[in-house]
Design an enzyme around this catalytic site. Sequence first.
Site, short mmCIF file in Angstrom:
data_model
loop_
_atom_site.label_atom_id
_atom_site.label_comp_id
_atom_site.label_asym_id
_atom_site.label_seq_id
_atom_site.Cartn_x
_atom_site.Cartn_y
_atom_site.Cartn_z
N GLY A 67 0.84 -1.19 0.00
CA GLY A 67 0.00 0.00 0.00
C GLY A 67 0.87 1.24 0.00
O GLY A 67 2.06 1.19 -0.31
N GLY A 68 0.30 2.36 0.34
CA GLY A 68 1.08 3.59 0.34
C GLY A 68 0.22 4.81 0.62
O GLY A 68 -0.91 4.72 1.10
N SER A 100 -4.10 -2.52 -0.59
CA SER A 100 -4.46 -1.11 -0.36
C SER A 100 -4.30 -0.28 -1.63
O SER A 100 -5.00 -0.48 -2.61
CB SER A 100 -3.62 -0.56 0.79
OG SER A 100 -4.10 0.69 1.21
N PRO A 125 -8.96 2.53 3.56
CA PRO A 125 -8.00 3.63 3.62
C PRO A 125 -7.48 3.93 5.01
O PRO A 125 -6.43 4.52 5.17
CB PRO A 125 -8.77 4.82 3.05
CG PRO A 125 -10.21 4.49 3.33
CD PRO A 125 -10.31 3.00 3.20
N ILE A 126 -8.25 3.59 6.08
CA ILE A 126 -7.81 3.86 7.45
C ILE A 126 -8.12 2.65 8.30
O ILE A 126 -8.92 1.79 7.91
CB ILE A 126 -8.51 5.10 8.06
CG1 ILE A 126 -10.03 4.93 7.98
CG2 ILE A 126 -8.06 6.37 7.37
CD1 ILE A 126 -10.80 6.04 8.61
N LYS A 151 -16.40 9.32 6.27
CA LYS A 151 -16.16 10.15 5.09
C LYS A 151 -15.04 9.58 4.24
O LYS A 151 -15.14 9.50 3.00
CB LYS A 151 -15.81 11.57 5.54
CG LYS A 151 -15.61 12.55 4.38
CD LYS A 151 -15.13 13.91 4.89
CE LYS A 151 -16.16 14.55 5.79
NZ LYS A 151 -15.72 15.92 6.20
#
Length: 442
Positions: A67-68, A100, A125-126, A151
């Site tokens: 991911g990154g 990711s 994403p989180i 969001k």
Amino acid sequence: MFGTLLRVLLAIAALVGLPALSVAKEAVVMHIDGAIGPASASYVADGLEQARQRDAALVVLEMDTPGGLDTSMRQIIQDILAMPIPVVTYVHPSGARAASAGTYILYASHFAAMTPGTNLGAATPIQIGGPTSGGEDEDEDGAAMNAHERKAVNDAVAYIRSLAEMRGRNADWAEQAVREASSLSASAALKEGVIDIVASDLPSLLDQLNGKTVTIDGRARTLDTAGLSIHEIEPDWGTKLLATITNPNIALILMMIGIYGLIFEFLNPGALVPGTVGAISLLIGLYALAALPVDFAGLALIVLGIALMVAEAFVPSFGVLGIGGTVAFVIGAAVLFDTDIPAFRVSWSVIAALGVFSAGLLILVARVGIGALRHRIVTGSEELVGSTATVLDWHNGKGHVFVHSERWNAQGPATLNKDETVVIEKVTGLDLTVSPAQQTET
């Protein structure tokens, strides 16, 4: 007649010679290994531009990434979407992954391929989780999400679904990869319509791509990958330098070198070397911070910590400022980068090393300061107090004395003899107050 025959022969020769003069088509291959960051985005952008200039038939991104950073991922995707040349993302070699950010890039490519033994997905994403508290909602699995997380997840879902719809891939599984962090093996991804090809190596990939159709700029194009030559593009020195300085550990060290270098230059004006090295290191460090997801609260804590440690050297706080500065620095370094990606967080070993170095420097400066306070003053008017002088002349409590090869006005006892030794008790402007040397003996 002869001229006409010559022109016909030249035309035939030109037609025969055309294949020999044509440039052989090639496939440009790039390798994305490790976390995706500013250096990866720069490398891909440069490589895609070279592919344009070389008029390549195909671009292959061999990928193995956990991911990154979101900004770097979106930059790479924008470059891929703008390409007039087909781009293939190939998860390779066996054991590699496109997790990711890698999943998004794979979805954005014209063709997606994987090697057996690879996987993709986990595109949340989180990090979402923890106990539910007031003001939070729960997702389908009961994981608590606050407004900011909802969001971010909804934005990521909309983004990957748009890419899936553009490329005709499984949009429902893409959403599942974001919301539930789902992953797929190569064979399962092919079955689910997430990828187009499973290939064991690059030649097999090119064979399977031959004859496939892709739409670019509204026009259908049939790929002819038979006999393509391979041109690999490696990162240039600029990309390697960017990868080095955008390493969070290196960036933090450069910042510390820069700050301490400038501090030493201010303490020793004219030294030049600390100031020069410090200024260069600080500018490079700031450039790296601009390219990374910096938490400004962490940066503020680092600056506050350094300021407190420097103040400890000048203010007698008995270690309060120094200890507070060290604590602020360690906490600031720990939260300096706002990301959950391990590759873009500062290592605890580096934090500990810099904390110990700062504390050691603080102790050294404090010891030097305490030692200086204990030493007798050897310069200035204060140095004269306690020194012995010789009376040159004396009358009615005033006269002149000789001390340190200098003649001074003096006042003191009503009577002193010429050449008598006196002790300087006080310095008032250019006048000394003296007393007989024998009176100070105990």
